[in-house]
Design an enzyme around this catalytic site. Sequence first.
Site, PDB file in Angstrom:
ATOM      1  N   ALA A  10      -7.473   6.598   2.441  1.00 54.77           N
ATOM      2  CA  ALA A  10      -6.836   7.172   3.508  1.00 54.77           C
ATOM      3  C   ALA A  10      -5.401   7.971   3.447  1.00 54.77           C
ATOM      4  O   ALA A  10      -5.335   9.078   3.582  1.00 54.77           O
ATOM      5  CB  ALA A  10      -6.430   5.670   4.259  1.00 54.77           C
ATOM      6  N   ASN A 102       1.590   0.850  -2.584  1.00 51.11           N
ATOM      7  CA  ASN A 102       2.336  -0.346  -2.442  1.00 51.11           C
ATOM      8  C   ASN A 102       2.246  -1.089  -3.741  1.00 51.11           C
ATOM      9  O   ASN A 102       1.439  -1.109  -4.562  1.00 51.11           O
ATOM     10  CB  ASN A 102       1.768  -1.046  -1.162  1.00 51.11           C
ATOM     11  CG  ASN A 102       2.083  -0.457   0.112  1.00 51.11           C
ATOM     12  OD1 ASN A 102       2.896   0.003   0.548  1.00 51.11           O
ATOM     13  ND2 ASN A 102       1.199  -0.413   1.010  1.00 51.11           N
ATOM     14  N   LYS A 184       9.741  -3.070   1.167  1.00 50.45           N
ATOM     15  CA  LYS A 184       8.491  -2.644   1.588  1.00 50.45           C
ATOM     16  C   LYS A 184       7.465  -3.913   0.994  1.00 50.45           C
ATOM     17  O   LYS A 184       6.575  -4.195   1.944  1.00 50.45           O
ATOM     18  CB  LYS A 184       7.940  -1.265   1.054  1.00 50.45           C
ATOM     19  CG  LYS A 184       6.520  -1.112   1.530  1.00 50.45           C
ATOM     20  CD  LYS A 184       6.499  -0.179   2.679  1.00 50.45           C
ATOM     21  CE  LYS A 184       4.931  -0.102   3.338  1.00 50.45           C
ATOM     22  NZ  LYS A 184       4.153   1.010   2.754  1.00 50.45           N
ATOM     23  N   ASN A 192       0.455  -9.159   5.035  1.00 49.10           N
ATOM     24  CA  ASN A 192      -0.917  -9.014   4.416  1.00 49.10           C
ATOM     25  C   ASN A 192      -1.607 -10.206   4.176  1.00 49.10           C
ATOM     26  O   ASN A 192      -2.743 -10.253   4.850  1.00 49.10           O
ATOM     27  CB  ASN A 192      -0.826  -7.782   3.411  1.00 49.10           C
ATOM     28  CG  ASN A 192      -0.622  -6.602   3.698  1.00 49.10           C
ATOM     29  OD1 ASN A 192      -0.079  -6.283   4.905  1.00 49.10           O
ATOM     30  ND2 ASN A 192      -1.017  -5.519   3.086  1.00 49.10           N
TER      31      ASN A 192
HETATM   32  P1  NAD Z   1      -7.985   3.400   0.419  1.00 51.83           P
HETATM   33  O1  NAD Z   1      -8.559   1.999   0.388  1.00 51.83           O
HETATM   34  O2  NAD Z   1      -8.243   4.015   1.444  1.00 51.83           O
HETATM   35  O3  NAD Z   1      -8.265   4.425  -0.733  1.00 51.83           O
HETATM   36  C1  NAD Z   1      -8.160   3.852  -2.335  1.00 51.83           C
HETATM   37  C2  NAD Z   1      -9.513   4.312  -2.814  1.00 51.83           C
HETATM   38  O4  NAD Z   1     -10.380   3.442  -2.479  1.00 51.83           O
HETATM   39  C3  NAD Z   1      -9.751   5.538  -2.765  1.00 51.83           C
HETATM   40  O5  NAD Z   1     -10.208   6.095  -4.067  1.00 51.83           O
HETATM   41  C4  NAD Z   1     -10.864   5.633  -1.951  1.00 51.83           C
HETATM   42  O6  NAD Z   1     -11.707   6.567  -2.068  1.00 51.83           O
HETATM   43  C5  NAD Z   1     -11.525   4.253  -2.178  1.00 51.83           C
HETATM   44  N1  NAD Z   1     -12.482   3.738  -1.257  1.00 51.83           N
HETATM   45  C6  NAD Z   1     -11.872   3.393   0.142  1.00 51.83           C
HETATM   46  N2  NAD Z   1     -12.639   2.822   0.841  1.00 51.83           N
HETATM   47  C7  NAD Z   1     -13.893   2.807   0.009  1.00 51.83           C
HETATM   48  C8  NAD Z   1     -15.180   2.357   0.297  1.00 51.83           C
HETATM   49  N3  NAD Z   1     -15.624   2.076   1.431  1.00 51.83           N
HETATM   50  N4  NAD Z   1     -16.192   2.304  -0.785  1.00 51.83           N
HETATM   51  C9  NAD Z   1     -15.747   2.793  -2.114  1.00 51.83           C
HETATM   52  N5  NAD Z   1     -14.511   3.390  -2.171  1.00 51.83           N
HETATM   53  C10 NAD Z   1     -13.503   3.337  -1.169  1.00 51.83           C
HETATM   54  O7  NAD Z   1      -6.393   2.983   0.149  1.00 51.83           O
HETATM   55  P2  NAD Z   1      -5.234   3.651   0.872  1.00 51.83           P
HETATM   56  O8  NAD Z   1      -4.949   3.025   2.177  1.00 51.83           O
HETATM   57  O9  NAD Z   1      -5.151   5.116   1.051  1.00 51.83           O
HETATM   58  O10 NAD Z   1      -4.008   3.093   0.140  1.00 51.83           O
HETATM   59  C11 NAD Z   1      -3.344   3.753  -1.174  1.00 51.83           C
HETATM   60  C12 NAD Z   1      -2.237   2.879  -1.678  1.00 51.83           C
HETATM   61  O11 NAD Z   1      -1.226   3.327  -0.651  1.00 51.83           O
HETATM   62  C13 NAD Z   1      -2.227   1.477  -1.795  1.00 51.83           C
HETATM   63  O12 NAD Z   1      -1.502   1.210  -2.791  1.00 51.83           O
HETATM   64  C14 NAD Z   1      -1.744   1.175  -0.263  1.00 51.83           C
HETATM   65  O13 NAD Z   1      -1.365  -0.366  -0.311  1.00 51.83           O
HETATM   66  C15 NAD Z   1      -0.726   2.076  -0.149  1.00 51.83           C
HETATM   67  N6  NAD Z   1      -0.622   2.395   1.189  1.00 51.83           N
HETATM   68  C16 NAD Z   1      -1.525   2.212   2.199  1.00 51.83           C
HETATM   69  C17 NAD Z   1      -0.959   2.785   3.635  1.00 51.83           C
HETATM   70  C18 NAD Z   1      -1.978   2.919   4.723  1.00 51.83           C
HETATM   71  O14 NAD Z   1      -1.816   2.843   5.851  1.00 51.83           O
HETATM   72  N7  NAD Z   1      -3.368   2.931   4.395  1.00 51.83           N
HETATM   73  C19 NAD Z   1       0.176   2.862   3.853  1.00 51.83           C
HETATM   74  C20 NAD Z   1       1.317   3.091   3.048  1.00 51.83           C
HETATM   75  C21 NAD Z   1       0.975   2.750   1.699  1.00 51.83           C
END
Ligand code: NAD
Length: 307
Positions: A10, A102, A184, A192
């Site tokens: 995301a 995070n 944060k 969470n």
């Molecule tokens: P995410 O889960 O969307 O993605 C992380 C990884 O997991 C990526 O490589 C993605 O391709 C993979 N992934 C996602 N869904 C999947 C599925 N269904 N099957 C297989 N692989 C999958 O993570 P994110 O939300 O982008 O977060 C990344 C970092 O940023 C984390 O440390 C998170 O805590 C932090 N963060 C997230 C947000 C937010 O709003 N999403 C905000 C601030 C910080």
Amino acid sequence: MLIYIAGAGAMGCRFGYQLLKNGQDVILLDNWDAHIAAIQSRGLEITGDKTDTVHIPIMHPTEATQKADLIILFTKAMQLPTMLQEIKQIIGPRTKVLCLLNGLGHEDVIRQYVPLKDILMGVTIWTAGLEGPGKAILAGTGTINLQSIDPNGKGDAEQIVTILNGAGLNAIYDDDVLPNIWRKACVNGTMNPTCALLECNIGQFFATDEAPIMVKNIIHEFVMVGEAKGIALDEDEITKYVMDTSVKAAHHYPSMYQDLVQNHRPTEINYINGAVARMGKQLNIATPYCQMITDLVLAKQQILGIK
Ligand code: NAD
């Protein structure tokens, strides 16, 4: 400038999209095959505040060959060591690596792969979601605070701030980013695991009679451990920040809820409350709330068969 986004979930999609739209040379790196295939065939689809589809290069980390100018790390915390191992070949003498995950303690992992002078640590309050492979939901606004671990790297880091701001990402160079990373982490550490365990949104948890004492104790443990590590944390200010955030985000289900309850994926608990409990043990500081809440989330992961 060649920018890789290492971890194109995301948040990686948000940053990749905004940087690409600003004319930067961006490549997404990821290991989720269905996501890669969707973006390669249909493009990255954006919904939320606007609707758009962009064609953006995406590949497995091991397929990347060109040395990076900047790598933005956006894996989940437990995926970070594997990702760093898989992108070793694109880390060159001019590569800067920015961590916006995070959680706590990521610099200790990154320094095993990247010279200290090239590491930038940061924190962001941007958000993003994934609707499915190749589909990102981008709504709202945010900010980024970042700092070069090596003070001599400030000039280069400020150039990166300029690039991020060109893409509308509201970045600032922060001469003392660690307290903001820990602040944060307090938001994540109070909202969470509680919402994931209780299967509720933030407003529902904070409205319970039990929430104030739990939140107070969790924040206190973060502050005691952080201060013992030399990080200046203002417990009252952090508590106010957490309470204010809980009001603004009352209807939101935190990412740990989404990972654990909705998607049955592993959580980042070991890098939030779990990290504080581990550091507390090393420092002889009692962290019963962080330890218990970590154990409960890990137990729930096992009950749900999450690996
Ligand atoms: P995410 O889960 O969307 O993605 C992380 C990884 O997991 C990526 O490589 C993605 O391709 C993979 N992934 C996602 N869904 C999947 C599925 N269904 N099957 C297989 N692989 C999958 O993570 P994110 O939300 O982008 O977060 C990344 C970092 O940023 C984390 O440390 C998170 O805590 C932090 N963060 C997230 C947000 C937010 O709003 N999403 C905000 C601030 C910080």
